[in-house]
Design an enzyme around this catalytic site. Structure first.
Site, PDB file in Angstrom:
ATOM      1  CG  ASP A 122      -2.368  -0.043   0.899  1.00  0.00           C
ATOM      2  OD1 ASP A 122      -2.709   0.081  -0.285  1.00  0.00           O
ATOM      3  OD2 ASP A 122      -3.177  -0.195   1.817  1.00  0.00           O
ATOM      4  CG  HIS A 175      -9.478   4.873   0.630  1.00  0.00           C
ATOM      5  ND1 HIS A 175      -9.582   3.988  -0.413  1.00  0.00           N
ATOM      6  CD2 HIS A 175      -9.827   4.171   1.743  1.00  0.00           C
ATOM      7  CE1 HIS A 175      -9.978   2.815   0.034  1.00  0.00           C
ATOM      8  NE2 HIS A 175     -10.133   2.898   1.350  1.00  0.00           N
ATOM      9  N   GLY A 296     -15.448   2.861   0.839  1.00  0.00           N
ATOM     10  CA  GLY A 296     -16.827   2.495   1.145  1.00  0.00           C
ATOM     11  C   GLY A 296     -17.699   3.659   1.553  1.00  0.00           C
ATOM     12  N   GLY A 298     -16.814   7.029   1.105  1.00  0.00           N
ATOM     13  CA  GLY A 298     -16.725   8.034   0.056  1.00  0.00           C
ATOM     14  C   GLY A 298     -17.571   7.717  -1.161  1.00  0.00           C
TER      15      GLY A 298
END
Length: 367
Positions: A122, A175, A296, A298
């Site tokens: 990430d 995010h 989820g 946003g």
């Protein structure tokens, strides 16, 4: 090349198969399985996927996995004993994510040993952050390791690849989910992130506090005699929205509690933390062209987006309430000085592209 992908989260395992051609990753199969966020839970979910869930008519040539944190060496990497040994230390540093991700990788590495197994990090999206965005303002014995990294990079990479030039020169990507962060992009390159050394910092989250005065932790350690293990549980599981609301971490449910003062306060605190982050990042960018909501929360919670955008009018940002209500791709009004977008993220597609690129590059080097 077809790539099987695994993304082990805090309560689910997202599985996909993608046909990858260069920078394009076309989904062929997708499934989400419930999963306990432990090594045993991930192992069971991966085994169940390999035994019962995958379509027999779709073959795959490589396997890709998500890893949240891997330290400074965060380029996509082929599974090997050396990689497992290097990453073992991060199971303690990132108990929310690392044990499940490594267990999932070990399982496919054992069961699909004939295929390349690739781990994608990430943090890699933020590898070239400016030095001022990487340093920590403490006396630091190991600045290469102990520094700010940034997270949700697989999601941000997908958004950037999806929008391309439509991002504009000055963009903020948000995010927003159980874990949440924002990133500032200048000409498509990240220059700052709200998260730093760990996924605990930044804006307010479902069960994590975001940025927190270090003096509070010193007080809890020294005056209240709380153990490091207790503090870790507090910071990872019993802070954020859950703490403010009195036990509820889900913004959907909090929005439904319109007569509950603590629920109202929790929602307000979350939106305020996002607005503060947008303001700070916009200042660094020297203005704003685009704001993108993803994750989820946003992607799906129009009232949260409305509350955030409504507080950013000083940037000339205006919301199209009808477009926002139906989660349209563009939710800003035609007269808005800033384009506001919603993008459904797909971290597994980023994993598939990165896995394919590494496998092809490795094959080229071996010729």
């Amino acid at each position: 090349m077809n790539v099987l992908t695994f993304n082990a989260g805090s309560s689910s395992l997202k599985v996909g198969i993608y046909s990858v051609d260069g920078e394009r990753a076309r989904p062929l199969f997708a499934r989400t399985l419930s999963m306990e966020p432990t090594a045993a839970g991930a192992t069971a979910a991966v085994n169940a996927t390999l035994d019962n869930e995958l379509p027999s008519e779709i073959a795959f040539d490589a396997v890709g996995h998500r890893m949240v944190f891997g330290g400074p060496e965060d380029a996509p990497a082929l599974a090997s004993p050396e990689l497992f040994a290097r990453l073992a230390r991060f199971e303690r540093l990132d108990p929310l994510h690392a044990p499940a991700a490594l267990a999932a990788l070990r399982t496919t590495h054992e069961r699909l040993a004939h295929l390349p197994n690739v781990l994608c990090f990430d943090t890699a999206f933020f590898r070239d952050l400016p030095e001022r965005a990487r340093i920590l303002p403490i006396e630091n014995p190991d600045p290469n390791f102990l520094r700010r990294y940034g997270f949700h990079g697989l999601s941000y990479d997908y958004v950037r690849a999806t929008l391309g030039g439509r991002l504009g020169s000055r963009a903020i990507l948000a995010h927003l989910g159980s874990g949440a962060s924002l990133a500032a992009l200048k000409d498509g390159k990240p220059i700052e992130s709200t998260m730093g050394f760990s996924p605990l910092g930044g804006i307010l989250m479902a069960t994590r506090p975001g940025d927190l005065d270090p003096g509070i932790l010193l007080y809890l350690l020294e005056d209240r005699q709380q153990s490091p293990a207790h503090l870790r549980e507090l910071l990872e599981e019993r802070s954020g929205l859950r703490a403010i609301s009195g036990g509820e971490r889900d913004l959907r449910r909090l929005l439904e509690r319109a007569d509950d003062p603590r629920a109202i306060l929790a929602v307000d605190a979350f939106c305020t933390s996002v607005v503060k982050a947008v303001g700070a990042l916009a200042a660094l960018l020297g203005g704003l062209d685009t704001v993108v909501f993803t994750g989820g929360v946003g992607e799906h919670l129009a009232p949260i987006r409305s509350s955030i955008v409504g507080r950013l009018a000083l940037f000339g940002m205006k919301l199209d309430e009808k477009a926002n209500a139906v989660h349209a791709d563009v939710i800003s009004a035609p007269t808005s000085a800033v384009t506001v977008r919603v993008v459904t993220t797909d971290e597994n597609a980023t994993i598939a592209r990165a896995t394919s690129a590494l496998v092809h590059a490795t094959a080229e080097r071996m010729r």
